[in-house]
Design a protein around this motif. Structure first.
Motif, PDB file in Angstrom:
ATOM      1  N   GLU A 164     -18.686 -17.355   8.587  1.00 62.44           N
ATOM      2  CA  GLU A 164     -17.070 -17.822   8.676  1.00 62.44           C
ATOM      3  C   GLU A 164     -16.863 -18.744   8.595  1.00 62.44           C
ATOM      4  O   GLU A 164     -15.329 -18.967   8.677  1.00 62.44           O
ATOM      5  CB  GLU A 164     -16.311 -16.600  10.018  1.00 62.44           C
ATOM      6  CG  GLU A 164     -17.628 -15.190   8.892  1.00 62.44           C
ATOM      7  CD  GLU A 164     -16.725 -14.661   7.902  1.00 62.44           C
ATOM      8  OE1 GLU A 164     -15.520 -14.506   7.709  1.00 62.44           O
ATOM      9  OE2 GLU A 164     -16.747 -14.062   7.401  1.00 62.44           O
ATOM     10  N   GLN A 206     -23.295 -11.101   5.326  1.00 64.77           N
ATOM     11  CA  GLN A 206     -22.449 -11.665   3.896  1.00 64.77           C
ATOM     12  C   GLN A 206     -23.449 -12.225   2.771  1.00 64.77           C
ATOM     13  O   GLN A 206     -23.294 -11.627   1.925  1.00 64.77           O
ATOM     14  CB  GLN A 206     -21.051 -11.659   4.253  1.00 64.77           C
ATOM     15  CG  GLN A 206     -20.705 -11.675   2.633  1.00 64.77           C
ATOM     16  CD  GLN A 206     -19.025 -12.504   2.370  1.00 64.77           C
ATOM     17  OE1 GLN A 206     -18.273 -11.938   4.104  1.00 64.77           O
ATOM     18  NE2 GLN A 206     -18.462 -13.106   1.948  1.00 64.77           N
ATOM     19  N   GLU A 244     -21.663  -4.052   6.811  1.00 65.01           N
ATOM     20  CA  GLU A 244     -21.609  -4.359   5.575  1.00 65.01           C
ATOM     21  C   GLU A 244     -21.356  -4.558   3.964  1.00 65.01           C
ATOM     22  O   GLU A 244     -23.173  -5.291   4.083  1.00 65.01           O
ATOM     23  CB  GLU A 244     -21.628  -6.462   5.760  1.00 65.01           C
ATOM     24  CG  GLU A 244     -20.768  -7.150   7.117  1.00 65.01           C
ATOM     25  CD  GLU A 244     -21.694  -8.222   7.220  1.00 65.01           C
ATOM     26  OE1 GLU A 244     -20.846  -9.094   6.377  1.00 65.01           O
ATOM     27  OE2 GLU A 244     -22.414  -8.934   7.740  1.00 65.01           O
ATOM     28  N   GLU A 400      -7.245  -5.098  14.062  1.00 65.38           N
ATOM     29  CA  GLU A 400      -8.179  -4.887  12.812  1.00 65.38           C
ATOM     30  C   GLU A 400      -9.301  -4.590  12.757  1.00 65.38           C
ATOM     31  O   GLU A 400     -10.383  -5.037  13.898  1.00 65.38           O
ATOM     32  CB  GLU A 400      -8.724  -6.806  12.365  1.00 65.38           C
ATOM     33  CG  GLU A 400     -10.113  -7.229  11.715  1.00 65.38           C
ATOM     34  CD  GLU A 400      -9.842  -8.020  11.319  1.00 65.38           C
ATOM     35  OE1 GLU A 400      -9.234  -9.456  11.932  1.00 65.38           O
ATOM     36  OE2 GLU A 400     -11.217  -8.786  11.052  1.00 65.38           O
TER      37      GLU A 400
HETATM   38  O1  4AD Z   1     -13.831 -10.364   9.928  1.00 64.01           O
HETATM   39  P1  4AD Z   1     -14.541 -10.719   9.813  1.00 64.01           P
HETATM   40  O2  4AD Z   1     -14.548 -12.069  10.623  1.00 64.01           O
HETATM   41  O3  4AD Z   1     -15.352 -11.055   8.671  1.00 64.01           O
HETATM   42  C1  4AD Z   1     -16.937 -10.947   8.381  1.00 64.01           C
HETATM   43  O4  4AD Z   1     -17.602 -11.636   9.403  1.00 64.01           O
HETATM   44  C2  4AD Z   1     -17.015 -10.883   6.945  1.00 64.01           C
HETATM   45  N1  4AD Z   1     -18.387 -12.036   6.678  1.00 64.01           N
HETATM   46  C3  4AD Z   1     -17.630  -9.162   6.197  1.00 64.01           C
HETATM   47  C4  4AD Z   1     -17.676  -9.387   5.030  1.00 64.01           C
HETATM   48  O5  4AD Z   1     -16.681  -9.461   4.166  1.00 64.01           O
HETATM   49  N2  4AD Z   1     -18.531  -8.963   4.322  1.00 64.01           N
HETATM   50  O6  4AD Z   1     -15.624  -9.139  10.531  1.00 64.01           O
HETATM   51  C5  4AD Z   1     -15.367  -8.280  10.352  1.00 64.01           C
HETATM   52  C6  4AD Z   1     -14.924  -7.364  11.127  1.00 64.01           C
HETATM   53  C7  4AD Z   1     -13.644  -6.946  12.108  1.00 64.01           C
HETATM   54  O7  4AD Z   1     -12.566  -6.849  11.476  1.00 64.01           O
HETATM   55  C8  4AD Z   1     -13.575  -6.909  13.302  1.00 64.01           C
HETATM   56  O8  4AD Z   1     -13.495  -5.510  13.101  1.00 64.01           O
HETATM   57  C9  4AD Z   1     -15.486  -6.844  13.892  1.00 64.01           C
HETATM   58  O9  4AD Z   1     -16.136  -7.809  12.550  1.00 64.01           O
HETATM   59  N3  4AD Z   1     -15.132  -8.057  14.902  1.00 64.01           N
HETATM   60  C10 4AD Z   1     -15.488  -8.268  16.085  1.00 64.01           C
HETATM   61  N4  4AD Z   1     -16.505  -7.514  16.266  1.00 64.01           N
HETATM   62  C11 4AD Z   1     -15.973  -7.529  18.361  1.00 64.01           C
HETATM   63  N5  4AD Z   1     -16.478  -8.633  18.871  1.00 64.01           N
HETATM   64  C12 4AD Z   1     -16.379  -9.712  18.090  1.00 64.01           C
HETATM   65  N6  4AD Z   1     -16.078 -10.736  18.262  1.00 64.01           N
HETATM   66  C13 4AD Z   1     -16.048  -9.369  16.698  1.00 64.01           C
HETATM   67  N7  4AD Z   1     -15.721 -10.442  15.874  1.00 64.01           N
HETATM   68  C14 4AD Z   1     -15.163  -9.354  14.826  1.00 64.01           C
END
Ligand code: 4AD
Ligand code: MG
Length: 477
Positions: A164, A206, A244, A400
């Motif tokens: 990320e 991912q 994912e 989100e």
């Molecule tokens: O939006 P994020 O950071 O997306 C990714 O990591 C991409 N690589 C995903 C992909 O396209 N395969 O994280 C995805 C989701 C967020 O929308 C949120 O629901 C959750 O992960 N998330 C968390 N949940 C709990 N605690 C945290 N610290 C989180 N950070 C992200």
């Protein structure tokens, strides 16, 4: 002699039968009535002790929290509140529980107190219901992907990359922290570490999932992810579970369709399979909301909220449209947002996301086509040269829930982007090769599992939907 669970005994059409059951005493009333719970159901089964023919010592050991083994007869209940009960013929105390010190008393405990007793909190109705739902939800997720031709793949937990690019990683090292080997410049020499380089716990599977999508077509991961972001909020964990999916030949519109269909399908599954737990949690939420001012209460009850999401289309709105809506909104004009929206290009804060879903659209919203510079390096650049094919799904009460995108499949564009962001090409050589050999449009998203569990259970704090939460300054249990 049958060995059925409480759930099975309560569900079956009544017929008198011998029962042999083990569980934990929730309450013991009038030296006679045990409310027994074995985790299979929200319901307890009433076990009637023949106290005149049970020795005094045993009766004294039937206390809240004790583990017992009961043999007896299932009969129709004489009393109110239950249809069947067990006439106890033999009771053996398997494990005592001192009523003076057992933390989970038959009364209301605060969630804070129960978090400190996370090893025992599933002895309560609320937490056992939440964790049963969590289990059903994860099954529903695997079922959805399996039914739709996806392969379940396991991505590594230890990695050298920061998918990320947010730099919120936990280091993995086997070096002696007191005496690490140093380079000539005085830096820690990770070449001498276990993996011969710097490694960390993964923030996302991912990048590896992309490699598999580019051969197996449709894949998904469902595993633990780790983020060292120091945000002590009710929606962030340092260790959380992420789902994912990643699909070859699928564009952003297909990605949105997949995410929406997937979410609706798993919600439908829990509605059909965990009604009792959901009804209990709905009532809990109603009781909790009675203490709040009217304006802060939800318009829909828990189950209606789930049905609403299943039955209505998610609203798809571009980032640019969202910014216009926010700029013109009352809280923005009256400076009620902590961060006023002034211009295109700013990142949205959770207060803005919540305004859009809870006040403006009043339904789940998919925001797409975000400015490139507020999103990760791997997202597909749009023809306008300034936005990327990103999408976030925002849920009422949660914010989100999903973050995803179409991926940059053009080698030259990806390289340029990495260069601009100072991302090491050598580290991601294999990721670049996916663009060199048989590249194609592909997309995927990440769903934060605990945020989904929060939405389904109506729990307000993410620490209460994962068995043993890891948050800043907390890794007990
Ligand atoms: O939006 P994020 O950071 O997306 C990714 O990591 C991409 N690589 C995903 C992909 O396209 N395969 O994280 C995805 C989701 C967020 O929308 C949120 O629901 C959750 O992960 N998330 C968390 N949940 C709990 N605690 C945290 N610290 C989180 N950070 C992200
Ligand atoms: Mg995100």
């Amino acid at each position: 002699m049958t060995s059925k669970t409480v759930a099975q005994l309560l569900k079956a059409d009544f017929k008198s039968e011998d029962v042999d059951i083990k569980g934990w005493v929730r309450t013991f009333r009038a030296n006679r009535f045990i409310a027994l719970n074995d985790g299979s159901s929200l319901q307890n089964i009433q076990c009637v002790v023949d106290f005149q023919n049970t020795d005094e010592k045993t009766l004294k050991r039937i206390t809240t929290g004790a583990a017992v083994h009961i043999k007896g007869q299932l009969t129709e209940s004489q009393g109110k509140g239950q249809s069947v009960e067990i006439q106890v013929e033999k009771i053996v105390i398997l494990g005592d529980s001192d009523p003076e010190t057992f933390p989970i008393q038959p009364k209301k405990h605060s969630f804070e107190f129960l978090r400190e007793n996370a090893h025992l909190r599933t002895r309560t109705n609320t937490f056992s219901a939440v964790m049963r739902l969590r289990s059903t939800l994860s099954f529903a997720i695997h079922k959805y992907f399996n039914d739709n031709g996806f392969y379940y793949m396991h991505t590594p937990i230890i990695t050298g990359s920061d998918a990320e690019g947010a730099g919120e990683m936990f280091r993995v090292s086997a070096l002696d922290p007191k005496n690490p080997p140093l380079t000539e410049d005085g830096e820690v020499d990770y070449k001498q570490d276990f993996f011969g380089k710097e490694t960390n716990l993964t923030v996302s599977g991912q990048l590896e999932a992309e490699a598999y999508a580019m051969s197996l077509g449709k894949v998904y991961t469902f595993g633990p992810t780790f983020r060292a972001e120091n945000s002590n909020t009710s929606r962030h964990l340092a260790e959380f579970w992420m789902i994912e999916p990643e699909v070859a030949f699928m564009d952003l519109a297909g990605n949105m369709d997949l995410a929406e269909d997937f979410l609706k399908s798993v919600l439908k599954y829990v509605l059909e399979h965990n009604r009792e737990d959901l009804e209990f949690l709905e009532q809990r939420l109603l009781d909790e909301e009675k203490t709040k001012p009217q304006a802060d209460r939800s318009e829909l009850n828990l189950i209606d909220k789930l049905k609403f999401v299943i039955e209505n289309n998610f609203k798809r709105v571009s980032y640019t449209e969202a910014i216009d809506i926010l700029k013109d909104s009352k809280p923005n004009k009256k400076k009620q947002f902590k961060y006023t929206i002034e211009e295109w290009g700013t990142d949205l804060q959770s207060e803005h996301e919540r305004f859009l879903v809870e006040k403006h659209f009043k339904c789940p919203v998919i925001l797409f086509d975000y400015p490139a510079n507020i999103k990760a390096f791997y997202m597909r650049l749009n023809e306008d040269g300034k936005t990327v094919r990103a999408m976030d799904i925002l849920f009422p009460g949660i914010g989100e829930m999903v973050g995803g995108s179409q991926r940059e499949e053009r080698l030259d564009v990806l390289k340029e982007k990495m260069k601009a962001l100072d991302i090491d090409e050598e580290e991601l050589w294999w990721y670049l090769e996916l663009r060199k050999y048989g590249t194609a449009v592909h997309s995927g998203f990440g769903l934060g599992f605990e945020r989904l569990v929060m939405f389904v259970t109506g729990m307000g704090n993410i620490r209460d939907v994962i068995p043993f939460p890891r948050t800043p300054h907390n890794a007990d249990f």
